[in-house]
Write a protein that holds these residues in place. Structure first.
Motif, PDB file in Angstrom:
ATOM      1  N   ARG A 175       0.841  -1.196   0.000  1.00  0.00           N
ATOM      2  CA  ARG A 175       0.000   0.000   0.000  1.00  0.00           C
ATOM      3  C   ARG A 175       0.880   1.252   0.000  1.00  0.00           C
ATOM      4  O   ARG A 175       1.833   1.363   0.773  1.00  0.00           O
ATOM      5  N   GLY A 176       0.551   2.188  -0.864  1.00  0.00           N
ATOM      6  CA  GLY A 176       1.328   3.410  -0.970  1.00  0.00           C
ATOM      7  C   GLY A 176       2.522   3.303  -1.886  1.00  0.00           C
ATOM      8  O   GLY A 176       3.280   4.263  -2.030  1.00  0.00           O
ATOM      9  N   THR A 177       2.716   2.144  -2.534  1.00  0.00           N
ATOM     10  CA  THR A 177       3.825   1.962  -3.465  1.00  0.00           C
ATOM     11  C   THR A 177       3.282   1.847  -4.888  1.00  0.00           C
ATOM     12  O   THR A 177       2.069   1.773  -5.120  1.00  0.00           O
ATOM     13  N   ALA A 178       4.210   1.789  -5.837  1.00  0.00           N
ATOM     14  CA  ALA A 178       3.809   1.698  -7.242  1.00  0.00           C
ATOM     15  C   ALA A 178       3.176   0.348  -7.570  1.00  0.00           C
ATOM     16  O   ALA A 178       2.482   0.212  -8.580  1.00  0.00           O
ATOM     17  N   PHE A 179       3.387  -0.653  -6.709  1.00  0.00           N
ATOM     18  CA  PHE A 179       2.860  -1.981  -6.975  1.00  0.00           C
ATOM     19  C   PHE A 179       1.418  -2.164  -6.492  1.00  0.00           C
ATOM     20  O   PHE A 179       0.815  -3.201  -6.753  1.00  0.00           O
ATOM     21  N   HIS A 180       0.881  -1.165  -5.808  1.00  0.00           N
ATOM     22  CA  HIS A 180      -0.478  -1.305  -5.283  1.00  0.00           C
ATOM     23  C   HIS A 180      -1.505  -1.413  -6.400  1.00  0.00           C
ATOM     24  O   HIS A 180      -2.572  -1.997  -6.216  1.00  0.00           O
ATOM     25  N   TRP A 181      -1.176  -0.875  -7.571  1.00  0.00           N
ATOM     26  CA  TRP A 181      -2.122  -0.950  -8.685  1.00  0.00           C
ATOM     27  C   TRP A 181      -2.331  -2.383  -9.160  1.00  0.00           C
ATOM     28  O   TRP A 181      -3.352  -2.704  -9.783  1.00  0.00           O
ATOM     29  N   LEU A 182      -1.365  -3.283  -8.831  1.00  0.00           N
ATOM     30  CA  LEU A 182      -1.515  -4.682  -9.224  1.00  0.00           C
ATOM     31  C   LEU A 182      -2.763  -5.302  -8.604  1.00  0.00           C
ATOM     32  O   LEU A 182      -3.424  -6.136  -9.228  1.00  0.00           O
ATOM     33  N   VAL A 183      -3.074  -4.904  -7.389  1.00  0.00           N
ATOM     34  CA  VAL A 183      -4.228  -5.471  -6.700  1.00  0.00           C
ATOM     35  C   VAL A 183      -5.516  -5.041  -7.378  1.00  0.00           C
ATOM     36  O   VAL A 183      -6.475  -5.817  -7.481  1.00  0.00           O
ATOM     37  N   ARG A 184      -5.557  -3.805  -7.862  1.00  0.00           N
ATOM     38  CA  ARG A 184      -6.774  -3.272  -8.450  1.00  0.00           C
ATOM     39  C   ARG A 184      -7.018  -3.760  -9.868  1.00  0.00           C
ATOM     40  O   ARG A 184      -8.162  -3.915 -10.291  1.00  0.00           O
ATOM     41  N   VAL A 185      -5.954  -3.968 -10.638  1.00  0.00           N
ATOM     42  CA  VAL A 185      -6.123  -4.374 -12.034  1.00  0.00           C
ATOM     43  C   VAL A 185      -6.071  -5.890 -12.211  1.00  0.00           C
ATOM     44  O   VAL A 185      -6.332  -6.392 -13.310  1.00  0.00           O
ATOM     45  N   ASN A 186      -5.747  -6.617 -11.157  1.00  0.00           N
ATOM     46  CA  ASN A 186      -5.651  -8.073 -11.226  1.00  0.00           C
ATOM     47  C   ASN A 186      -7.014  -8.687 -10.922  1.00  0.00           C
ATOM     48  O   ASN A 186      -7.471  -8.661  -9.777  1.00  0.00           O
ATOM     49  N   PRO A 187      -7.704  -9.255 -11.913  1.00  0.00           N
ATOM     50  CA  PRO A 187      -9.033  -9.828 -11.645  1.00  0.00           C
ATOM     51  C   PRO A 187      -8.982 -11.005 -10.681  1.00  0.00           C
ATOM     52  O   PRO A 187      -9.942 -11.232  -9.929  1.00  0.00           O
ATOM     53  N   PHE A 188      -7.870 -11.744 -10.667  1.00  0.00           N
ATOM     54  CA  PHE A 188      -7.759 -12.876  -9.750  1.00  0.00           C
ATOM     55  C   PHE A 188      -7.721 -12.402  -8.296  1.00  0.00           C
ATOM     56  O   PHE A 188      -8.225 -13.082  -7.407  1.00  0.00           O
ATOM     57  N   ALA A 189      -7.121 -11.243  -8.054  1.00  0.00           N
ATOM     58  CA  ALA A 189      -7.081 -10.697  -6.698  1.00  0.00           C
ATOM     59  C   ALA A 189      -8.484 -10.363  -6.220  1.00  0.00           C
ATOM     60  O   ALA A 189      -8.850 -10.628  -5.069  1.00  0.00           O
ATOM     61  N   THR A 190      -9.296  -9.787  -7.107  1.00  0.00           N
ATOM     62  CA  THR A 190     -10.674  -9.444  -6.741  1.00  0.00           C
ATOM     63  C   THR A 190     -11.496 -10.689  -6.474  1.00  0.00           C
ATOM     64  O   THR A 190     -12.199 -10.786  -5.457  1.00  0.00           O
ATOM     65  N   LEU A 191     -11.427 -11.669  -7.380  1.00  0.00           N
ATOM     66  CA  LEU A 191     -12.206 -12.897  -7.221  1.00  0.00           C
ATOM     67  C   LEU A 191     -11.787 -13.664  -5.976  1.00  0.00           C
ATOM     68  O   LEU A 191     -12.625 -14.251  -5.279  1.00  0.00           O
ATOM     69  N   LEU A 192     -10.497 -13.665  -5.689  1.00  0.00           N
ATOM     70  CA  LEU A 192     -10.006 -14.345  -4.495  1.00  0.00           C
ATOM     71  C   LEU A 192     -10.511 -13.673  -3.226  1.00  0.00           C
ATOM     72  O   LEU A 192     -10.950 -14.342  -2.288  1.00  0.00           O
ATOM     73  N   ASP A 193     -10.480 -12.333  -3.207  1.00  0.00           N
ATOM     74  CA  ASP A 193     -10.908 -11.600  -2.014  1.00  0.00           C
ATOM     75  C   ASP A 193     -12.405 -11.721  -1.769  1.00  0.00           C
ATOM     76  O   ASP A 193     -12.853 -11.589  -0.622  1.00  0.00           O
ATOM     77  N   LEU A 194     -13.201 -11.943  -2.801  1.00  0.00           N
ATOM     78  CA  LEU A 194     -14.648 -12.102  -2.620  1.00  0.00           C
ATOM     79  C   LEU A 194     -14.982 -13.331  -1.783  1.00  0.00           C
ATOM     80  O   LEU A 194     -16.051 -13.412  -1.177  1.00  0.00           O
ATOM     81  N   VAL A 195     -14.058 -14.290  -1.747  1.00  0.00           N
ATOM     82  CA  VAL A 195     -14.250 -15.482  -0.916  1.00  0.00           C
ATOM     83  C   VAL A 195     -13.420 -15.398   0.355  1.00  0.00           C
ATOM     84  O   VAL A 195     -13.896 -15.744   1.445  1.00  0.00           O
ATOM     85  N   ARG A 196     -12.186 -14.918   0.242  1.00  0.00           N
ATOM     86  CA  ARG A 196     -11.283 -14.911   1.389  1.00  0.00           C
ATOM     87  C   ARG A 196     -11.700 -13.916   2.457  1.00  0.00           C
ATOM     88  O   ARG A 196     -11.728 -14.259   3.655  1.00  0.00           O
ATOM     89  N   ARG A 197     -11.996 -12.705   2.072  1.00  0.00           N
ATOM     90  CA  ARG A 197     -12.290 -11.674   3.070  1.00  0.00           C
ATOM     91  C   ARG A 197     -13.502 -12.018   3.936  1.00  0.00           C
ATOM     92  O   ARG A 197     -13.443 -11.864   5.158  1.00  0.00           O
ATOM     93  N   PRO A 198     -14.624 -12.481   3.368  1.00  0.00           N
ATOM     94  CA  PRO A 198     -15.745 -12.867   4.258  1.00  0.00           C
ATOM     95  C   PRO A 198     -15.381 -14.001   5.209  1.00  0.00           C
ATOM     96  O   PRO A 198     -15.806 -13.999   6.374  1.00  0.00           O
ATOM     97  N   LEU A 199     -14.602 -14.983   4.744  1.00  0.00           N
ATOM     98  CA  LEU A 199     -14.225 -16.091   5.629  1.00  0.00           C
ATOM     99  C   LEU A 199     -13.374 -15.615   6.799  1.00  0.00           C
ATOM    100  O   LEU A 199     -13.380 -16.234   7.870  1.00  0.00           O
ATOM    101  N   LEU A 200     -12.650 -14.498   6.597  1.00  0.00           N
ATOM    102  CA  LEU A 200     -11.816 -13.934   7.659  1.00  0.00           C
ATOM    103  C   LEU A 200     -12.504 -12.770   8.355  1.00  0.00           C
ATOM    104  O   LEU A 200     -11.867 -12.073   9.156  1.00  0.00           O
ATOM    105  N   SER A 201     -13.791 -12.563   8.055  1.00  0.00           N
ATOM    106  CA  SER A 201     -14.581 -11.470   8.649  1.00  0.00           C
ATOM    107  C   SER A 201     -13.962 -10.106   8.362  1.00  0.00           C
ATOM    108  O   SER A 201     -13.970  -9.206   9.199  1.00  0.00           O
ATOM    109  N   GLN A 202     -13.420  -9.964   7.154  1.00  0.00           N
ATOM    110  CA  GLN A 202     -12.867  -8.690   6.721  1.00  0.00           C
ATOM    111  C   GLN A 202     -13.830  -8.022   5.752  1.00  0.00           C
ATOM    112  O   GLN A 202     -14.519  -8.704   4.986  1.00  0.00           O
TER     113      GLN A 202
END
Length: 238
Positions: A175-202
């Motif tokens: 966060r706050g670096t030039a690599f943070h855009w990878l999380v936003r443009v990576n569709p796999f990161a979004t799809l993964l977080d849609l399952v991971r974050r609820p399981l971790l109550s995030q």
């Protein structure tokens, strides 16, 4: 039956995959937590859930890209809809994914994290992921049946994408670096977080839900188009 045939004459069957994955999570998670100088109790649960979901994604897409080639003898012998082979493959991987969830339960017992009602959001997130995997498997399966070299490219590409997806590293570390855009443009990161974050109550922001729905709609439309236009040609490509 498919899973039973794959693991016949074994005592614990597909749980061997789960044990292997659990050993990977314990060893790699411990090492990377030390390298990143993070508390193992804070690092290991997101890493474990992320790796379990990624295993489902990668395995399904790899097998999906080869599904029609591997089922060629049945496709040419039995007049069944091609989608049956894709659904069988996805059902098998979902059942194995359910076995892997035992790791999450055991991890919660050892390193508990807060649980909220938002954990139920993992279900719609999982449905979105399955839609993407279904459409992607159909499209990639037909593409690889026509052009066989693409299957190897997909395997190599998924290995590359793994390191660009926040699994062994977290979004907070970039966060706050030039690599943070990878999380936003990576569709796999979004799809993964849609399952991971609820399981971790995030929490999940509305942007991620919207992106997930868009990805699912685009991939499903692509898979439907390929199936409607090329399904009659697949038998001649095998």
């Amino acid at each position: 039956m498919d899973i039973s045939l794959r693991y016949r004459r074994t005592v614990i069957g597909p749980l061997w995959i789960t044990l292997t994955l659990a050993a990977t999570i314990a060893s790699v998670g411990t090492v990377y937590a030390a390298l990143f100088k993070q508390d193992i109790a804070a690092f290991l649960p997101p890493f474990a859930v992320g790796l379990i979901v990624w295993t489902l994604i990668a395995t399904t897409l790899q097998e999906g890209s080869n599904i029609f080639v591997a089922s060629g003898h049945l496709i040419k012998a039995v007049p069944a809809p091609l989608i049956v082979h894709v659904l069988q493959m996805i059902a098998r991987n979902v059942l194995i994914f359910a076995h892997h969830l035992v790791i999450v339960v055991l991890l919660y017992v050892v390193m508990p994290w807060p649980l909220h009602a938002s954990i139920l959001l993992a279900l719609p997130g999982f449905v979105i992921l399955l839609v993407v995997l279904l459409g992607g498997s159909v499209a990639l399966g037909m593409l690889c049946a026509r052009f066989r070299d693409i299957g190897s490219a997909i395997v190599s590409g998924l290995q590359f994408v793994f390191f660009l997806t926040p699994i062994i590293w977290t979004e907070d570390t970039v966060r706050g670096t030039a690599f943070h855009w990878l999380v936003r443009v990576n569709p796999f990161a979004t799809l993964l977080d849609l399952v991971r974050r609820p399981l971790l109550s995030q929490p999940i922001d509305a942007e991620q839900w919207l992106l997930g729905i868009v990805y699912a709609a685009v991939v499903a439309a692509t898979g439907l188009f390929c199936y409607a236009r090329y399904r009659h040609r697949v038998a001649y490509w095998l």
